[in-house]
Structure formats: C-alpha cells, structure tokens
Enzyme design. Structure first.
Site, PDB file in Angstrom:
ATOM      1  N   ARG A  62       0.826  -1.209   0.000  1.00 33.31           N
ATOM      2  CA  ARG A  62       0.000   0.000   0.000  1.00 33.31           C
ATOM      3  C   ARG A  62       0.856   1.253   0.000  1.00 33.31           C
ATOM      4  NH1 ARG A  62      -3.889  -0.740   5.087  1.00 33.31           N
ATOM      5  NH2 ARG A  62      -1.892  -1.383   5.963  1.00 33.31           N
ATOM      6  N   TYR A 248     -11.704 -12.371  10.802  1.00 37.08           N
ATOM      7  CA  TYR A 248     -10.544 -12.982  10.143  1.00 37.08           C
ATOM      8  C   TYR A 248     -10.856 -14.431   9.765  1.00 37.08           C
ATOM      9  CZ  TYR A 248      -5.761 -14.574   9.355  1.00 37.08           C
ATOM     10  OH  TYR A 248      -4.627 -15.103   8.794  1.00 37.08           O
TER      11      TYR A 248
END
Length: 324
Positions: A62, A248
């Site tokens: 990112r 998750y």
C-alpha cells in the site's frame, strides 16, 4: 501514478523517474510473480524466496515508501529481479494500475500470491513494543490466549476485515485473471489459515460451504452479509460463528470456498490455499512461534509445486490437508 511499457523509464505524476521497473531485462522465459502485502513479514520473505528461486517478483504494498525500501533491502542482499508496484487491494483504480502495468511490461502473470491481509480487530497493544522474548516458555495455546487478550473485536474492524481479506483479494484475482490465463502454468496461492471451517459450529452452514459443486459467489456474499448482521446484533455465538478473531476466520473460510469455486471454473490454473503457520509478525503482535522465513517457506512450497499438480486444495504448514 503513470506506468509505461518495458524499457521506458516510469515517471510519476510529480515527474520523478522510477528506475526499479526499468532495470530488469526480463528474459521471455522468466516466471513472473506478484506478491500482495510484500513489504514486511511473511510477504517480504515470500518475495525473497521466490526471487532466490529465479522468479521475477513484483513486490506490492500500500505504502510506496515502505514498498520501495523493501525492494532496496532485497537488492542489497543480491536479489536484483524484484520490482515494486504500489497496490491497495481495496482500491479499484490501484488494482487497475497494477493490471495495466503487468500487461504492458510482461503480457502475462505466472504466480499470484495473495498475502495482504488484516486481522479485522482493534489492537490494544503496540506490535512494535512486543519482543519474542516475552513468549519464552509459552506453548501455542498460551500464546494465542495472550494474543486474544491484546485485541478487541468491533463491527467496523470486522467489516474492514471482510472488505480486505475477502473482497479485496477477490477483486485482485478478477483483475489479474486474464494475465494468469496467458501463462502456460498460471498459479494462484491464497494465504489462508488453519482457523477454517471446523471453527464454525453451525453444521448446516459448514456443510454448505464445503459443498463446492453447489456453492456460488452470490451465496458467499449472502453468508458474509449474514455474518455482519449477526455481529452487529451481538449474536455470533448463537448463530454458530466463531467469537474470537471472528471476521478474520470467516474471511478465510469464505476465501477458501471461493478458491475452490475458482479452481473448478478454471482447471487450466492451479488455485490453492496455504496456511503458513502461526508466525511472528506485526499481525500476531509477534506472538507466533514460527519465523517469517519458516512461514513463507510453507507458502512458496505451494507456489512452486510441479507443473500439473493439485488444484483446489488446502495446505497447512506445507502439506496438503483437509479444508474441514
């Protein structure tokens, strides 16, 4: 960010030339790999090991500064066939820029390793302040118990976890699928978790998610919507969802299911899931007993399986294992 074809220096919108992409000659028979979330932890070690095996690696991250620094670190270690490209897997234009770059530069993609992931919780502890010495003498269960005490589940964090781990990864796969199909041996490895279907106590849902012949992407969307609704209503346990690290776990369960759907739909590709192990990374607040090198080796082993090997499978610690 603007990218040009092979051999032409890449120029940022601010006019700065990037030499990292133009420095590699890219022989036509070289295998090309993309690793998401490649600037640290397991992802960085996957890049290191693939490059060491002679694969040209596109390390994505990112943050451009951190990604470029990671590439420089690998190059200083003698691994020159590594390229950085910015990628935010939840941002459609960022994904499109990566796809355009790969198409112009290589015209194909041989290996896609979807490593970028978040835990989908709020951290109560700072990972940078935790050293592995703290866990000396603790077994795996005690480490997990400590990790559980260091995070807090919230609806916003859970929603972000699904958007990143499931939808973000799915959108990357969809965008890069034509390039993988242009390879003579395209492979996708989705970094997964042993926290799989067995942790869902709703037996009807568990059977449905394991029935790949009938399962659809639309149904997976419905499952994820139902999970978020139950999370907001405070009914995770009552509905058979896991209560700790729930987003998750559910994101990995559904990505496993999507991987199996994809493998059935595209038999020309190798699409597998790989659990690297409980690894010492920022995500685990450095509580994992395995090193990033060890975790990455379990992923790279799946990425470099012999041609024509298994597809639609789950690997735990480098060995094929059941999904359920």
């Amino acid at each position: 960010m603007l990218w040009r074809a092979a051999g032409v220096p890449n120029i940022h919108q601010n006019g700065r030339v990037t030499e990292m992409e133009s420095a590699i000659p890219n022989p036509p028979n070289a295998r090309i790999a993309v690793v998401t979330g490649g600037n640290k932890g397991i992802g960085l070690e996957v890049c290191r090991q693939l490059a060491g095996a002679g694969v040209t690696v596109v390390l994505t991250a990112r943050d451009e500064t951190r990604g470029a620094a990671a590439v420089e670190k690998l190059r200083e270690a003698g691994l020159s066939d590594v390229i950085f490209h910015q990628l935010e897997i939840t941002d459609a234009p960022s994904i499109a820029r990566l796809a355009d770059f790969l198409k112009a530069r290589f015209g194909k993609l041989d290996i896609l390793i979807n490593n970028a992931s978040i835990l989908g919780v709020e951290y109560l502890l700072d990972p940078s302040l935790t050293s592995e010495e703290k866990f000396s003498g603790m077994d795996k269960g005690q480490r997990l118990e400590w990790l559980t005490s260091g995070v807090r589940g919230t609806y916003d964090a859970a929603r972000e976890g699904l958007q990143t781990n499931y939808y973000g990864t799915k959108h990357v796969i969809e965008a890069l699928l034509p390039l993988l199909q242009a390879s003579s041996d395209g492979r996708i490895v989705n970094v997964s978790s042993e926290w799989g279907l067995r942790l869902i106590t709703n037996e009807e849902l568990k059977q449905e998610l394991n029935d790949v012949e009938k399962l659809t992407e639309a149904r997976l969307d419905e499952v994820l919507d139902a999970f978020l609704n139950d999370f907001k209503a405070g009914e995770l346990g009552a509905r058979g969802w896991p209560e700790h690290f729930s987003a998750y776990k559910v994101s990995k369960v559904t990505m496993n299911a999507y991987s199996r759907i994809l493998a059935t739909r595209h038999p020309e590709l190798r699409v597998n899931c790989a659990h690297p192990g409980y690894v010492n990374t920022d995500m685990s607040i450095h509580s994992g007993p395995l090193t990033p090198e060890e975790g990455a080796a379990n992923v790279v082993k799946v990425a470099l399986l012999p041609e024509g090997g298994v597809t639609g499978a789950f690997f735990a610690d480098g060995e094929e294992a059941p999904f359920v």
